[in-house]
Design a protein around this motif. Structure first.
Motif, short mmCIF file in Angstrom:
data_model
loop_
_atom_site.label_atom_id
_atom_site.label_comp_id
_atom_site.label_asym_id
_atom_site.label_seq_id
_atom_site.Cartn_x
_atom_site.Cartn_y
_atom_site.Cartn_z
N SER A 12 -21.35 -19.06 20.77
CA SER A 12 -22.67 -19.10 20.14
C SER A 12 -23.72 -19.50 21.17
O SER A 12 -23.40 -19.99 22.25
CB SER A 12 -22.69 -20.08 18.97
OG SER A 12 -22.60 -21.42 19.45
N VAL A 185 -18.31 -10.36 24.86
CA VAL A 185 -19.07 -10.98 23.78
C VAL A 185 -20.56 -10.73 24.02
O VAL A 185 -21.09 -11.02 25.09
CB VAL A 185 -18.81 -12.50 23.73
CG1 VAL A 185 -19.69 -13.16 22.66
CG2 VAL A 185 -17.34 -12.78 23.45
N SER A 188 -24.12 -13.59 18.94
CA SER A 188 -23.97 -14.99 18.54
C SER A 188 -24.20 -15.09 17.03
O SER A 188 -25.22 -14.60 16.53
CB SER A 188 -24.99 -15.87 19.27
OG SER A 188 -25.01 -17.18 18.76
N THR A 190 -19.84 -15.34 17.59
CA THR A 190 -18.67 -14.47 17.61
C THR A 190 -17.43 -15.35 17.52
O THR A 190 -17.32 -16.34 18.25
CB THR A 190 -18.61 -13.63 18.90
OG1 THR A 190 -19.67 -12.67 18.90
CG2 THR A 190 -17.27 -12.89 19.00
N ARG A 199 -11.64 -10.12 16.05
CA ARG A 199 -12.93 -10.77 16.25
C ARG A 199 -13.84 -10.52 15.05
O ARG A 199 -13.72 -9.51 14.35
CB ARG A 199 -13.63 -10.29 17.52
CG ARG A 199 -14.17 -8.87 17.47
CD ARG A 199 -15.11 -8.62 18.65
NE ARG A 199 -14.43 -8.77 19.92
CZ ARG A 199 -15.04 -9.07 21.06
NH1 ARG A 199 -16.34 -9.24 21.09
NH2 ARG A 199 -14.37 -9.16 22.19
N ASN A 201 -18.04 -10.73 14.35
CA ASN A 201 -19.33 -10.86 15.02
C ASN A 201 -20.46 -11.10 14.04
O ASN A 201 -20.51 -10.49 12.96
CB ASN A 201 -19.67 -9.57 15.80
CG ASN A 201 -18.72 -9.31 16.94
OD1 ASN A 201 -18.14 -10.23 17.49
ND2 ASN A 201 -18.57 -8.05 17.31
#
Length: 227
Positions: A12, A185, A188, A190, A199, A201
């Motif tokens: 983040s 990545v 923010s 994730t 994952r 997101n």
């Protein structure tokens, strides 16, 4: 046989409104799953060059005032947080990177047992910085503001500065950069599970996160499932 907790890498940016919104979900996960999960906090520099980024991306949508309105409209949809009405129009931080570095210095205090890890000072500090920015317009990229927040948390200022001066906090921040590249990545927040194979997101609801964790708990990575 003691089962290893499910490790969740959480990326983040401290200046990201979506991460500010999502903090309550992290807290709920920690409460509901306790020792079954281990959340590892990392930082992604979405606002590493905050002012220039917003000037460019929002130049045709009202600039900083336009982005401020956007953030306020987003927050109106959630009843567990608030933002200052002048967010992103006054005391605009230059970069989240300075704050991320300082937070890693605080994390090192836990690693070195200068402070008790059970006190969760790293997690508390992340929230203190986020809430100071979003609710009080604190310019958290400014080192003086960072030290002031640390003092409010009763943290040892000299010890924090020592982690920065030694280069160790920079090493931790660089490790984050490497992980961001490794896992590509770009959002923010994730969440990355299962050694990078899963994952989530952005603004993902708690139930979706919970479902992913329960699936891993009931179907460990070494066990195959058709569903």
């Amino acid at each position: 046989m003691i089962e290893e907790p499910i490790r969740i890498s959480y990326f983040s940016d401290v200046l990201c409104v979506w991460a500010y919104i999502a903090q309550i979900r992290l807290d709920e996960l920690a409460t509901n799953f306790q020792d079954k999960i281990a959340i590892e906090q990392h930082f992604v520099p979405i606002f590493g060059n905050a002012r220039e980024k917003l000037e460019k991306r929002w130049c045709e949508r009202g600039g900083f005032k336009g982005y401020s309105h956007h953030v306020q409209e987003v927050v109106k949809k959630f009843n567990h947080i608030t933002v200052h009405p002048d967010i992103w129009t006054e005391a605009i931080p230059a970069s989240s990177a300075s704050c991320h570095l300082f937070l890693h210095a605080i994390q090192l205090l836990e690693t070195k047992e200068i402070v008790q890890k059970s006190d969760q000072v790293f997690e508390k500090a992340i929230w203190a910085f986020r809430s100071a920015f979003f609710t009080k317009l604190a310019n958290i990229s400014d080192r003086r503001v960072q030290f002031a927040i640390a003092e409010e948390l009763k943290l040892p200022i000299a010890a924090i500065q020592a982690q920065i001066d030694s280069g160790e906090a920079y090493a931790q921040l660089t490790k984050d950069f490497d992980l961001v590249k490794e896992h590509t990545v770009s959002v923010s927040p994730t969440l990355i599970f299962n050694e990078g194979r899963q994952r989530l997101n952005g603004n993902v609801g708690y139930r979706v996160i919970e479902a992913n964790i329960r699936e891993l708990l009931h179907n460990p990575p070494e066990e195959q499932s058709w569903c």
